[in-house]
Design an enzyme around this catalytic site. Sequence first.
Site, short mmCIF file in Angstrom:
data_model
loop_
_atom_site.label_atom_id
_atom_site.label_comp_id
_atom_site.label_asym_id
_atom_site.label_seq_id
_atom_site.Cartn_x
_atom_site.Cartn_y
_atom_site.Cartn_z
N LYS A 275 92.41 -14.25 39.67
CA LYS A 275 92.70 -13.17 38.73
C LYS A 275 94.06 -13.40 38.07
CE LYS A 275 90.09 -9.21 40.50
NZ LYS A 275 90.19 -7.86 41.08
N GLU A 361 79.21 3.65 47.76
CA GLU A 361 79.35 5.11 47.70
C GLU A 361 78.39 5.82 48.64
OE1 GLU A 361 80.46 3.29 43.72
OE2 GLU A 361 78.74 3.12 45.08
N ARG A 389 76.12 8.12 42.45
CA ARG A 389 75.38 7.07 43.14
C ARG A 389 75.05 7.45 44.59
NH1 ARG A 389 78.04 1.32 41.53
NH2 ARG A 389 75.88 0.70 41.17
#
Length: 625
Positions: A275, A361, A389
């Site tokens: 990243k 979740e 979700r």
Amino acid sequence: MFDQIINPSDLRKLDKEQLPQLCDELREFLLQSVAGSGGHFSAGLGTVELTVALHYVFNTPEDRLVWDVGHQAYPHKALTGRRDRLSSIRKQGGLSGFPKRSESEYDTFGVGHSSTSISAALGMALAAKQQGIDRQTIAVIGDGALTAGMAYEALNHAGDLDARMLVVLNDNDMSISPNVGGLSKYLARLLSGGLYSSIREQGKKILSGTPSMKKLARRAEEHTKGMLMPGTMFEEMGFVYYGPVDGHDVLELVLMFENIRDIDEPRFIHVVTKKGKGYEPAENDPCTYHGVSAFDLNTGLVKSAKPSTPTYTQVFGRWLCDIAEKDDRVVGITPAMREGSGLVEFSERFPDRYFDVAIAEQHAVTLAAGMACDGTKPIVAIYSTFLQRAYDQLIHDVAIQNLPVVFAIDRAGLVGADGATHAGNYDLSYLRCIPNMIVMAPVDENECRQMLYTAYLENGPTAVRYPRGKGAGVEPSAEMIALPIGKAQSLRQGSRIAIMLFGSLLTMATDAADKLDATLINMRFVKPMDEAMIQEMASTHDLIVTLEDNAIQGGAGSGLSEVLSRLCLSVPVFHLGIPDVYVEHAEREAQLAEIGLSAESIVEQICEFADGRFAPQPFAKVATL
């Protein structure tokens, strides 16, 4: 060179030896563009070579390229005809921060939520097979997104089918030492080459008549590769695994993709990237540079003055630490949103009571339910759009059992630049219909703190929902005071019109009430509602206006109308909230104005609705706007 690339067909005209220079130019363009306009930063810098290699080898858009989440798709946008508009990203009328089907034919699937790419790509691969279309389908998924159960459900299904698809794992959390990296590169190249593939196919044909021997050979291959490479799990699922591969060696990536392009089995290639690649501050701190506002590349992020009052997220984070100091039963749970949900300090001060379950979740909610069964006080910090979700778990595992789980729901209502995929427009609608739930919506920062404390004291499921960013600017009190359940608060006494406010639009509601000489009520509780207050307003006013930053359909205003109907009270009711549309990305204030939730628009709409609807005098036109 980069300025000559209008779309991937231009890219494919280049010689392979030109690709490293193209990657350098593309990365420099991204650095300059995102630094000037803001946007998702670290992830895109890490996928430059991967993006170039994918578009170079595969015939996009005929071959389907599906990105997961989309934070890493800025290089993709720049290479697919949107270079000149990249500075408009996440701005009103500009490019979306995520892949979007209506924006480009190269955006084959709209995303925003994590871990959907493999399922979508498998669906496309099966659709192509059913229609007799010869095309490739590629899903690019990050190592973070691979922590969600949905990704494994898709992998499990895909490995059992004869689908022509490739899964690319963009792993930016793994490091490879030079020696291991060299061996890995050699093995990956060997296993993707023609000799290995030919031997493998011939072996399958020879053993096809002896299923037990074929199965044994498959197992032997998996375990031999597993001793040297981390792909055994994916091989077990039915994929042919290749990697790890250096994700910043564009020529190696091109060679790898060319080698495996025509293999008909489900393939899985493990690509290791970094990243923030190419910008040292982002490499060293990719979290800070994940999403940025405009900044000076030479100096890094410009530190803006700290706000005089905390954001709602900061209010939650401080409250959680305060209550955890008083009660060692308190635990904090989040699905990979430590920074976004304000849990950094809590995680550092109470590491044994902090649980980041990754992008899962459903698991987060049921984990909280299990902990609540046995004596803890779980606080689930979650974005409104992500709680969607886990709706089944919320009902089945928490509410039916009436367990004391507190849901601290961040990013409620419109969220600005992230747009429709991240907007929390529906939580009041989907929460208030659940038995046993208590649902609260604060009008300011201090009330948010008191509501969190009120929720903590309850012995059943509770939810406090609050918006992104700052509110009315009310400094939270250090004291924690429990609010009476289901009781509203009168903020202004007026005449004829009663504005019943649910949640954070306090400034707009106050301005509108002042202009209209209306009564203003802070309802506080969406469930249970203050029926006595509703009855009083219905009997003393000519019009009731409900105001909320939630979908009008099924929202808090609908709940108030249900109360009026049940009490057989007849009074005109006008509902204001988020209409039945998806609101595109823009600054939150611009989004509110677009859907008629600025103070001026609220007044105008009330005047238009009310004029001539009730006696004894005509509604006064507002001339002060």
